[in-house]
Design a protein around this motif. Structure first.
Motif, PDB file in Angstrom:
ATOM      1  N   ARG A  65      16.887   6.357   3.569  1.00 15.06           N
ATOM      2  CA  ARG A  65      17.832   5.678   2.674  1.00 15.06           C
ATOM      3  C   ARG A  65      18.581   4.622   3.479  1.00 15.06           C
ATOM      4  O   ARG A  65      19.010   4.868   4.598  1.00 15.06           O
ATOM      5  N   ALA A  66      18.758   3.437   2.876  1.00 13.33           N
ATOM      6  CA  ALA A  66      19.509   2.352   3.506  1.00 13.33           C
ATOM      7  C   ALA A  66      20.781   2.100   2.701  1.00 13.33           C
ATOM      8  O   ALA A  66      20.718   1.884   1.490  1.00 13.33           O
ATOM      9  N   TYR A  67      21.905   2.149   3.381  1.00  9.29           N
ATOM     10  CA  TYR A  67      23.192   1.831   2.764  1.00  9.29           C
ATOM     11  C   TYR A  67      23.614   0.432   3.210  1.00  9.29           C
ATOM     12  O   TYR A  67      23.553   0.109   4.398  1.00  9.29           O
ATOM     13  N   LEU A  68      24.051  -0.381   2.277  1.00 14.68           N
ATOM     14  CA  LEU A  68      24.665  -1.658   2.617  1.00 14.68           C
ATOM     15  C   LEU A  68      26.064  -1.352   3.135  1.00 14.68           C
ATOM     16  O   LEU A  68      26.767  -0.508   2.575  1.00 14.68           O
ATOM     17  N   THR A  87      16.112  11.318   5.111  1.00 24.09           N
ATOM     18  CA  THR A  87      16.475  12.247   4.042  1.00 24.09           C
ATOM     19  C   THR A  87      15.551  13.462   4.086  1.00 24.09           C
ATOM     20  O   THR A  87      14.479  13.420   4.685  1.00 24.09           O
ATOM     21  N   MET A  88      16.012  14.524   3.442  1.00 25.48           N
ATOM     22  CA  MET A  88      15.213  15.747   3.334  1.00 25.48           C
ATOM     23  C   MET A  88      15.444  16.305   1.934  1.00 25.48           C
ATOM     24  O   MET A  88      16.589  16.365   1.471  1.00 25.48           O
ATOM     25  N   LYS A  89      14.365  16.688   1.281  1.00 28.07           N
ATOM     26  CA  LYS A  89      14.508  17.259  -0.064  1.00 28.07           C
ATOM     27  C   LYS A  89      15.106  18.654   0.023  1.00 28.07           C
ATOM     28  O   LYS A  89      14.713  19.457   0.858  1.00 28.07           O
ATOM     29  N   VAL A  94      16.122  17.111  -4.664  1.00 32.28           N
ATOM     30  CA  VAL A  94      17.011  15.975  -4.434  1.00 32.28           C
ATOM     31  C   VAL A  94      16.890  15.533  -2.980  1.00 32.28           C
ATOM     32  O   VAL A  94      16.933  16.361  -2.062  1.00 32.28           O
ATOM     33  N   GLU A  95      16.726  14.217  -2.760  1.00 30.14           N
ATOM     34  CA  GLU A  95      16.687  13.658  -1.402  1.00 30.14           C
ATOM     35  C   GLU A  95      18.093  13.663  -0.829  1.00 30.14           C
ATOM     36  O   GLU A  95      18.951  12.915  -1.285  1.00 30.14           O
TER      37      GLU A  95
END
Length: 137
Positions: A65-68, A87-89, A94-95
């Motif tokens: 996941r990339a956050y701005l 991430t991990m499910k 849910v990721e």
């Protein structure tokens, strides 16, 4: 072929739309080092090395996941950067972010490389490809 590929025409139109509407000095893009991507993949245990042999695990079910974000210590691109995390499910699918402080995390804190968050502060402008059809003047 990746299911996430888009046409160059879509890429050009989408990037032009963004770049035509960005504020002066905003980031057009971010240069992301493969070394850091490899670090994230190792942390997620997607990429594993043993006795000089590298293997991949759970590639289809793994994500980054990339956050701005804005780094106040960075002068380029109005401080804009990307903070990326593996991430991990969880058991519901849910990721979940693999970061320090994740509540009811589906991973062990010892799996993390520091906090689990990686900064990508090589923004364009400055780290641009001036010849790219995606870099609209």
């Amino acid at each position: 072929m990746s299911k996430n590929l888009i046409s160059i025409e879509d890429a050009k139109n989408w990037t032009k739309n963004y770049q035509d509407n960005m504020k002066s000095g905003d980031a057009k893009a971010f240069l992301i080092s493969c070394e850091t991507i490899v670090d994230i993949l190792k942390e997620m245990k997607v990429l594993q090395e043993s006795k000089g042999v590298i293997t991949l695990h759970d590639v289809q079910s793994s994500s980054i996941r990339a956050y701005l974000a804005v780094n106040p210590k960075q002068a380029d691109a109005n401080g804009q950067t990307l903070v990326m995390v593996g991430t991990m499910k969880d058991s519901t699918g849910v990721e979940r972010d693999m970061v320090e402080g994740e509540i009811d995390a589906p991973f062990n804190k010892s799996d993390l490389n520091g906090s689990g968050a990686f900064d990508f502060s090589l923004p364009c402008p400055r780290h641009c490809d001036e010849n790219s059809p995606l870099n609209h003047k």
